[in-house]
Scaffold this motif. Structure first.
Motif, PDB file in Angstrom:
ATOM      1  N   GLU A 228       0.834  -1.211   0.000  1.00 39.85           N
ATOM      2  CA  GLU A 228       0.000   0.000   0.000  1.00 39.85           C
ATOM      3  C   GLU A 228       0.872   1.265   0.000  1.00 39.85           C
ATOM      4  O   GLU A 228       0.652   2.200  -0.779  1.00 39.85           O
ATOM      5  CB  GLU A 228      -0.898  -0.030   1.243  1.00 39.85           C
ATOM      6  N   THR A 229       1.886   1.244   0.871  1.00 41.24           N
ATOM      7  CA  THR A 229       2.764   2.421   0.943  1.00 41.24           C
ATOM      8  C   THR A 229       3.621   2.544  -0.317  1.00 41.24           C
ATOM      9  O   THR A 229       3.850   3.651  -0.822  1.00 41.24           O
ATOM     10  CB  THR A 229       3.642   2.354   2.208  1.00 41.24           C
ATOM     11  N   ALA A 230       4.070   1.399  -0.846  1.00 38.86           N
ATOM     12  CA  ALA A 230       4.879   1.447  -2.079  1.00 38.86           C
ATOM     13  C   ALA A 230       4.068   2.111  -3.192  1.00 38.86           C
ATOM     14  O   ALA A 230       4.591   2.936  -3.963  1.00 38.86           O
ATOM     15  CB  ALA A 230       5.300   0.047  -2.495  1.00 38.86           C
ATOM     16  N   ARG A 231       2.786   1.783  -3.258  1.00 39.13           N
ATOM     17  CA  ARG A 231       1.921   2.404  -4.281  1.00 39.13           C
ATOM     18  C   ARG A 231       1.745   3.904  -4.011  1.00 39.13           C
ATOM     19  O   ARG A 231       1.773   4.720  -4.931  1.00 39.13           O
ATOM     20  CB  ARG A 231       0.542   1.737  -4.296  1.00 39.13           C
ATOM     21  N   ALA A 232       1.566   4.235  -2.734  1.00 36.51           N
ATOM     22  CA  ALA A 232       1.390   5.666  -2.398  1.00 36.51           C
ATOM     23  C   ALA A 232       2.656   6.448  -2.773  1.00 36.51           C
ATOM     24  O   ALA A 232       2.577   7.584  -3.258  1.00 36.51           O
ATOM     25  CB  ALA A 232       1.070   5.819  -0.915  1.00 36.51           C
ATOM     26  N   ILE A 233       3.813   5.842  -2.550  1.00 36.47           N
ATOM     27  CA  ILE A 233       5.080   6.506  -2.919  1.00 36.47           C
ATOM     28  C   ILE A 233       5.098   6.735  -4.437  1.00 36.47           C
ATOM     29  O   ILE A 233       5.373   7.835  -4.920  1.00 36.47           O
ATOM     30  CB  ILE A 233       6.298   5.645  -2.488  1.00 36.47           C
ATOM     31  N   ALA A 234       4.793   5.670  -5.182  1.00 31.56           N
ATOM     32  CA  ALA A 234       4.844   5.777  -6.653  1.00 31.56           C
ATOM     33  C   ALA A 234       3.853   6.830  -7.148  1.00 31.56           C
ATOM     34  O   ALA A 234       4.170   7.625  -8.049  1.00 31.56           O
ATOM     35  CB  ALA A 234       4.536   4.423  -7.283  1.00 31.56           C
ATOM     36  N   GLU A 235       2.660   6.868  -6.535  1.00 30.06           N
ATOM     37  CA  GLU A 235       1.661   7.858  -6.982  1.00 30.06           C
ATOM     38  C   GLU A 235       2.107   9.291  -6.665  1.00 30.06           C
ATOM     39  O   GLU A 235       1.813  10.219  -7.419  1.00 30.06           O
ATOM     40  CB  GLU A 235       0.297   7.558  -6.349  1.00 30.06           C
ATOM     41  N   ALA A 236       2.839   9.428  -5.556  1.00 29.52           N
ATOM     42  CA  ALA A 236       3.315  10.775  -5.188  1.00 29.52           C
ATOM     43  C   ALA A 236       4.290  11.322  -6.234  1.00 29.52           C
ATOM     44  O   ALA A 236       4.514  12.525  -6.307  1.00 29.52           O
ATOM     45  CB  ALA A 236       3.990  10.737  -3.821  1.00 29.52           C
ATOM     46  N   HIS A 237       4.868  10.426  -7.043  1.00 35.71           N
ATOM     47  CA  HIS A 237       5.820  10.884  -8.065  1.00 35.71           C
ATOM     48  C   HIS A 237       5.131  11.433  -9.305  1.00 35.71           C
ATOM     49  O   HIS A 237       5.789  11.972 -10.198  1.00 35.71           O
ATOM     50  CB  HIS A 237       6.746   9.732  -8.483  1.00 35.71           C
ATOM     51  N   HIS A 238       3.816  11.294  -9.366  1.00 35.15           N
ATOM     52  CA  HIS A 238       3.123  11.698 -10.598  1.00 35.15           C
ATOM     53  C   HIS A 238       2.902  13.206 -10.712  1.00 35.15           C
ATOM     54  O   HIS A 238       2.726  13.719 -11.806  1.00 35.15           O
ATOM     55  CB  HIS A 238       1.773  10.962 -10.708  1.00 35.15           C
ATOM     56  N   GLY A 239       2.890  13.895  -9.566  1.00 34.65           N
ATOM     57  CA  GLY A 239       2.591  15.332  -9.628  1.00 34.65           C
ATOM     58  C   GLY A 239       3.849  16.174  -9.823  1.00 34.65           C
ATOM     59  O   GLY A 239       4.969  15.708  -9.604  1.00 34.65           O
ATOM     60  N   VAL A 240       3.640  17.405 -10.248  1.00 38.07           N
ATOM     61  CA  VAL A 240       4.760  18.356 -10.313  1.00 38.07           C
ATOM     62  C   VAL A 240       4.982  18.865  -8.887  1.00 38.07           C
ATOM     63  O   VAL A 240       4.052  19.381  -8.263  1.00 38.07           O
ATOM     64  CB  VAL A 240       4.428  19.543 -11.246  1.00 38.07           C
ATOM     65  N   PRO A 241       6.191  18.682  -8.322  1.00 35.51           N
ATOM     66  CA  PRO A 241       6.383  19.042  -6.911  1.00 35.51           C
ATOM     67  C   PRO A 241       6.356  20.548  -6.684  1.00 35.51           C
ATOM     68  O   PRO A 241       6.722  21.313  -7.574  1.00 35.51           O
ATOM     69  CB  PRO A 241       7.770  18.475  -6.590  1.00 35.51           C
ATOM     70  N   PRO A 242       5.915  20.974  -5.500  1.00 34.20           N
ATOM     71  CA  PRO A 242       5.962  22.407  -5.187  1.00 34.20           C
ATOM     72  C   PRO A 242       7.414  22.852  -4.977  1.00 34.20           C
ATOM     73  O   PRO A 242       8.332  22.020  -4.989  1.00 34.20           O
ATOM     74  CB  PRO A 242       5.179  22.505  -3.877  1.00 34.20           C
ATOM     75  N   LEU A 243       7.584  24.143  -4.796  1.00 32.57           N
ATOM     76  CA  LEU A 243       8.927  24.686  -4.576  1.00 32.57           C
ATOM     77  C   LEU A 243       9.028  25.094  -3.109  1.00 32.57           C
ATOM     78  O   LEU A 243       8.217  25.890  -2.640  1.00 32.57           O
ATOM     79  CB  LEU A 243       9.093  25.904  -5.490  1.00 32.57           C
ATOM     80  N   ASP A 244       9.996  24.530  -2.403  1.00 32.65           N
ATOM     81  CA  ASP A 244      10.162  24.874  -0.989  1.00 32.65           C
ATOM     82  C   ASP A 244      11.320  25.855  -0.823  1.00 32.65           C
ATOM     83  O   ASP A 244      12.412  25.633  -1.347  1.00 32.65           O
ATOM     84  CB  ASP A 244      10.440  23.615  -0.163  1.00 32.65           C
ATOM     85  N   LEU A 245      11.070  26.908  -0.078  1.00 32.74           N
ATOM     86  CA  LEU A 245      12.092  27.924   0.203  1.00 32.74           C
ATOM     87  C   LEU A 245      12.316  27.943   1.708  1.00 32.74           C
ATOM     88  O   LEU A 245      11.361  27.878   2.489  1.00 32.74           O
ATOM     89  CB  LEU A 245      11.614  29.296  -0.271  1.00 32.74           C
ATOM     90  N   VAL A 246      13.588  28.011   2.107  1.00 31.25           N
ATOM     91  CA  VAL A 246      13.907  28.029   3.531  1.00 31.25           C
ATOM     92  C   VAL A 246      14.350  29.439   3.905  1.00 31.25           C
ATOM     93  O   VAL A 246      15.316  29.969   3.331  1.00 31.25           O
ATOM     94  CB  VAL A 246      15.026  27.017   3.851  1.00 31.25           C
ATOM     95  N   ALA A 247      13.633  30.049   4.847  1.00 41.70           N
ATOM     96  CA  ALA A 247      13.922  31.433   5.227  1.00 41.70           C
ATOM     97  C   ALA A 247      15.139  31.469   6.140  1.00 41.70           C
ATOM     98  O   ALA A 247      15.292  30.645   7.038  1.00 41.70           O
ATOM     99  CB  ALA A 247      12.717  32.033   5.938  1.00 41.70           C
ATOM    100  N   LYS A 248      16.002  32.462   5.882  1.00 44.08           N
ATOM    101  CA  LYS A 248      17.237  32.569   6.665  1.00 44.08           C
ATOM    102  C   LYS A 248      16.947  33.025   8.094  1.00 44.08           C
ATOM    103  O   LYS A 248      17.610  32.630   9.022  1.00 44.08           O
ATOM    104  CB  LYS A 248      18.169  33.562   5.977  1.00 44.08           C
ATOM    105  N   GLY A 249      15.948  33.807   8.235  1.00 40.60           N
ATOM    106  CA  GLY A 249      15.609  34.313   9.573  1.00 40.60           C
ATOM    107  C   GLY A 249      14.106  34.440   9.672  1.00 40.60           C
ATOM    108  O   GLY A 249      13.381  33.846   8.869  1.00 40.60           O
ATOM    109  N   PRO A 250      13.654  35.248  10.621  1.00 42.14           N
ATOM    110  CA  PRO A 250      12.204  35.374  10.791  1.00 42.14           C
ATOM    111  C   PRO A 250      11.592  36.317   9.752  1.00 42.14           C
ATOM    112  O   PRO A 250      11.057  37.354  10.082  1.00 42.14           O
ATOM    113  CB  PRO A 250      12.080  35.935  12.213  1.00 42.14           C
ATOM    114  N   VAL A 251      11.741  35.940   8.441  1.00 39.68           N
ATOM    115  CA  VAL A 251      11.167  36.793   7.394  1.00 39.68           C
ATOM    116  C   VAL A 251       9.929  36.105   6.822  1.00 39.68           C
ATOM    117  O   VAL A 251       9.776  34.883   6.937  1.00 39.68           O
ATOM    118  CB  VAL A 251      12.171  37.042   6.235  1.00 39.68           C
ATOM    119  N   THR A 252       9.069  36.897   6.211  1.00 37.99           N
ATOM    120  CA  THR A 252       7.916  36.334   5.510  1.00 37.99           C
ATOM    121  C   THR A 252       8.314  36.186   4.056  1.00 37.99           C
ATOM    122  O   THR A 252       8.828  37.122   3.455  1.00 37.99           O
ATOM    123  CB  THR A 252       6.715  37.295   5.631  1.00 37.99           C
ATOM    124  N   VAL A 253       8.112  34.979   3.492  1.00 42.51           N
ATOM    125  CA  VAL A 253       8.452  34.796   2.090  1.00 42.51           C
ATOM    126  C   VAL A 253       7.199  35.106   1.271  1.00 42.51           C
ATOM    127  O   VAL A 253       6.214  34.369   1.321  1.00 42.51           O
ATOM    128  CB  VAL A 253       8.986  33.370   1.809  1.00 42.51           C
TER     129      VAL A 253
END
Ligand SMILES: C[S@@+](CC[C@H](N)C(=O)[O-])C[C@H]1O[C@@H](n2cnc3c(N)ncnc32)[C@H](O)[C@@H]1O
Length: 426
Positions: A161-186
């Protein structure tokens, strides 16, 4: 649109696909050939190539449905790629049929080897334009889009079940994650956890507000967790092994640590230095093999982000399943073991060693740690708490290690698969 509209983009996509599938070139490196195109063509080429790789198993199965005996690869020039990309446009990218089919015909006409197969390409893609989506709807997409050698490993490790969920998660275009250097609003992004901000739609990062100012860097949410497991590192020495391009170095430096970053590849270290410079952060940079290099004194904190098959990052690197093999897992596991032993020698008594890898394969993760603990009795596991993972207990496995999966945070766009163990030296 005229008949030749999109020709350059399609020709570039074809080149990228053949570089990846025939020459095992990583997708990002192959895509460099599209940088000379105008941005619209480059974007279209990237979309065709990436989506074809994400859905490669389904597309091959679809084409076999209409051409049970495809022309031999060595005789047909780029025909296999023309069919794959054309079918992808029709069934996954929703390109109007006349544009996708004409585009494929133009590509065939322009190639000496493929031109003889133009009638076949035309007939197959016309049928796919009419019947393709029905065939796709009846397919077992999860199982088709992961090669058998890899899918069976995930079933063994995580259950079907999890192997299938992993494979299905690969089908979408992933979002873009940004890591803030400090307490800023991105601007334009939503907070996820810790310092991570998420943009739903990927875009060119150097045009976003805050890039030039060095307010944030790009790093998948899962990749931010290993450095966080070290705890409070303000003002103390941290050795960051296998450091480039420096996402974790930046995290540690931003948290106030005195970081020594060790990386074997000079060009990748240059990239790390440039990233730190943009972020106005600093670290001591050592270009060396972490198996050989030793610090003057052991450090209280060591982070080892071991090289691996990176099967946890298939969302962002859809070519990986098709250019890696089981022997890569064996090779990387051996290297990880050697690096772990070196990292242990660099960890001071009473210190903390975090081992991390962006692989889903147990040999590169939990099995490394079991073997390491068996041969290093002065180290023991310091199991993670919910607070270590911002309350996401689903990220912690039964042994108390970090085990994120691409199907985690499903409703927010998923995350990379990371493994990490926190070890204490007596
Ligand atoms: C998973 S990447 C590291 C990602 C990085 N820690 C980050 O957060 O951006 C692995 C890195 O290890 C480097 N590497 C591989 N073998 C190495 C070795 N023996 N010594 C030092 N670095 C090595 C690779 O060149 C690659 O840059």
């Amino acid at each position: 649109m005229g008949l030749s509209a999109g020709f350059e983009a399609r020709a570039a996509a074809l080149q990228v696909l053949s570089d990846v599938l025939r020459r095992r070139k990583p997708l990002d490196a192959a895509l460099e050939s599209t940088h000379a195109l105008d941005p619209r063509d480059a974007g279209f080429a990237r979309a065709i190539a990436s989506e074809t790789l994400r859905r490669l198993g389904q597309l091959e199965d679809l084409i076999r449905h209409f051409v049970p005996k495809p022309p031999a690869r060595n005789r047909a020039g780029p025909v296999p790629e023309i069919l794959l990309a054309g079918a992808c446009e029709l069934v996954f990218l929703d390109v109007p049929p006349h544009a996708a089919v004409d585009g494929a015909n133009c590509l065939a006409k322009a190639d000496q080897k493929a031109v003889h197969f133009k009638p076949l390409i035309n007939a197959v893609l016309r049928r796919i334009s009419r019947e393709g989506k029905d065939v796709i709807a009846a397919q077992d997409a999860a199982a088709l889009n992961v090669p058998d050698w890899l899918f069976s490993r995930w079933i063994d490790a995580y259950g079907e079940e999890t192997a299938r969920a992993i494979a299905e998660a690969h089908h979408g275009v992933p979002p873009l994650d940004l890591v803030a250097k400090g307490p800023v609003t991105v601007e334009g992004a939503a907070p996820l956890f810790g310092s991570v901000w998420r943009l739903k739609d990927p875009m060119r990062v150097d045009t976003l507000p805050g890039f030039a100012e060095g307010d944030w860097w790009v790093q998948d949410a899962a990749a931010t967790l290993p450095a966080h497991l070290l705890g409070d590192v303000k003002g103390v020495r941290v050795i960051d092994l296998c450091a480039a391009p420096g996402g974790k170095t930046a995290e540690l430096a931003a948290a106030g640590a005195l970081v020594t970053a060790v990386e074997r590849e000079p060009a990748r270290m240059d990239q790390l230095r440039a990233n730190l410079e943009r972020l106005h952060l600093s670290a001591e940079c050592v270009v060396d093999d972490a198996r050989e290099w030793r610090p003057q004194e052991p450090a209280p904190f060591v982070l080892l982000d071991a090289p691996c098959t990176a099967t946890g990052t298939i969302r962002r690197h859809p070519e990986l399943p098709w250019i890696k093999s089981a022997s890569d897992v064996t090779m990387q596991s051996q290297l990880a073991g050697e690096l772990l032993d070196a990292a242990a020698e660099m960890t001071a008594p009473g210190g903390t060693l975090v081992f991390a890898t962006c692989s889903l394969e147990r040999e590169e993760g939990s099995e490394q740690i079991e073997a390491f603990l068996a041969r290093n009795p002065d180290f023991s596991r310091a199991p993670l708490t919910d607070a270590d993972v911002f309350g996401h207990s689903e990220f912690v496995d039964a042994a108390g290690d970090l085990r994120t999966l691409p199907c985690h945070l499903k409703d927010q766009g998923g995350m990379d698969g990371f493994y990490a163990a926190r070890l204490k030296r007596a």
